[in-house]
Design a protein around this motif. Structure first.
Motif, short mmCIF file in Angstrom:
data_model
loop_
_atom_site.label_atom_id
_atom_site.label_comp_id
_atom_site.label_asym_id
_atom_site.label_seq_id
_atom_site.Cartn_x
_atom_site.Cartn_y
_atom_site.Cartn_z
N ARG A 149 0.95 -1.24 -0.04
CA ARG A 149 0.04 -0.02 -0.05
C ARG A 149 0.90 1.39 0.00
NH1 ARG A 149 -1.53 3.87 3.62
NH2 ARG A 149 -0.66 2.84 5.52
N MET A 150 2.08 1.30 0.65
CA MET A 150 2.76 2.44 0.88
C MET A 150 3.52 2.59 -0.31
SD MET A 150 4.75 1.42 4.42
CE MET A 150 3.81 1.04 5.88
N ALA A 151 3.67 1.70 -1.42
CA ALA A 151 4.59 1.94 -2.47
C ALA A 151 3.73 2.67 -3.68
CB ALA A 151 5.14 0.67 -3.33
N GLY A 155 6.26 1.23 -8.00
CA GLY A 155 7.10 1.28 -6.90
C GLY A 155 7.87 -0.11 -6.77
N VAL A 156 8.91 -0.13 -5.96
CA VAL A 156 9.57 -1.41 -5.67
C VAL A 156 9.61 -1.63 -4.40
CG1 VAL A 156 11.63 -2.37 -5.96
CG2 VAL A 156 10.86 -1.12 -8.00
N ILE A 157 9.24 -3.00 -3.85
CA ILE A 157 9.18 -3.33 -2.50
C ILE A 157 10.36 -4.41 -2.38
CG2 ILE A 157 7.94 -4.40 -0.73
CD1 ILE A 157 5.87 -3.14 -3.32
N THR A 158 11.49 -4.16 -1.59
CA THR A 158 12.64 -4.88 -1.34
C THR A 158 12.47 -5.57 0.03
OG1 THR A 158 13.93 -3.80 -3.13
CG2 THR A 158 15.04 -5.35 -1.60
N ILE A 204 11.99 -9.14 -4.23
CA ILE A 204 11.57 -7.76 -4.75
C ILE A 204 10.32 -7.83 -5.57
CG2 ILE A 204 12.56 -5.91 -6.11
CD1 ILE A 204 15.36 -6.79 -5.53
N LEU A 205 9.36 -7.11 -5.40
CA LEU A 205 8.37 -7.00 -5.86
C LEU A 205 8.00 -5.73 -6.43
CD1 LEU A 205 6.10 -8.15 -2.84
CD2 LEU A 205 7.18 -9.45 -4.52
N GLN A 206 7.32 -5.56 -7.63
CA GLN A 206 6.84 -4.05 -8.22
C GLN A 206 5.25 -4.00 -8.03
OE1 GLN A 206 7.75 -3.45 -12.63
NE2 GLN A 206 8.31 -1.30 -11.92
N LYS A 207 4.90 -2.56 -7.56
CA LYS A 207 3.35 -2.82 -7.46
C LYS A 207 2.93 -2.40 -8.82
CE LYS A 207 0.37 0.13 -4.96
NZ LYS A 207 0.00 1.15 -3.83
#
Length: 208
Positions: A149-151, A155-158, A204-207
């Motif tokens: 939710r923050m990304a 955006g990328v979540i690592t 690593i995820l991309q939103k």
């Protein structure tokens, strides 16, 4: 009380209290165990960018989930991240050490929870980063939607975590989030030498 004593905590309140108690000795303790979480996080992000073509702007906006004493923030700055870096860190004692490093712009004191949003703004960050926070305790796999939710869109979540917990719901949770087209998995690997004899899982995820 060593860092591994946190594995014996039973509730989020106990976990928070543990970190409050060990704040002054935290960095000395994890460095003695050759903790590499922040470095692995940056290394994996760079590998992912090279492999997939995604690019996290170094002058963009980041949030460090479970910022602790600021070790991950230091790695971000050393890797050339010059933009705003915020912190989500519920421990006052841990964050008081981090604040002295002059890295973070805003601190959010919420704890991650699978059933309650934090006060962090939605769709605000180019990079959401977390090192050594996710586990089978308070920051469980049920908290992944909250960090997503923050990304920002795209955006990328690592996330770097102890690989012991990967099969404790994280593998299926990530698979479900990808099936729901909420994220795309851009990178997923394990690395020896997380700390002590522990193995790290980095994903690593991309939103979307």
């Amino acid at each position: 009380m060593g860092i591994e004593a946190v594995y014996n905590t039973k509730t989020p309140a106990e976990e928070l209290n543990h970190f409050e108690e060990i704040a002054d000795e935290y960095e000395r303790t994890v460095k003695a165990l050759n903790y590499t979480g922040p470095q692995l996080c940056i290394q994996a992000l760079k590998k992912c960018e090279e492999k997939t073509g995604i690019s996290v702007p170094r002058n963009g906006k980041c949030i460090d989930i479970g910022a602790g004493t600021g070790m991950s923030g230091e790695s971000l700055r050393s890797a050339g991240f010059t933009g705003v870096v915020d912190a989500l860190e519920p421990s006052d004692n841990m964050y008081s050490i981090a604040a002295q490093k002059g890295i973070y712009s805003t601190r959010y004191s919420d704890m991650l929870s699978p059933d309650k949003e934090t006060s962090v703004e939605s769709s605000a960050y180019d990079l959401v980063l977390s090192c050594g926070v996710f586990s089978n305790r308070s920051a469980s796999s049920g908290c992944l939607p909250e960090v997503i939710r923050m990304a920002k869109m795209g955006g990328v979540i690592t996330i770097v975590m102890n690989n012991d917990f990967w099969k404790d719901g994280f593998d299926s949770a990530v698979e479900k989030l990808e099936e729901q087209k909420r994220v795309q998995v851009m990178y997923n690997d394990s690395f020896e030498g997380f700390f002590g004899d522990k193995t790290a899982r980095v994903f690593i995820l991309q939103k979307l």
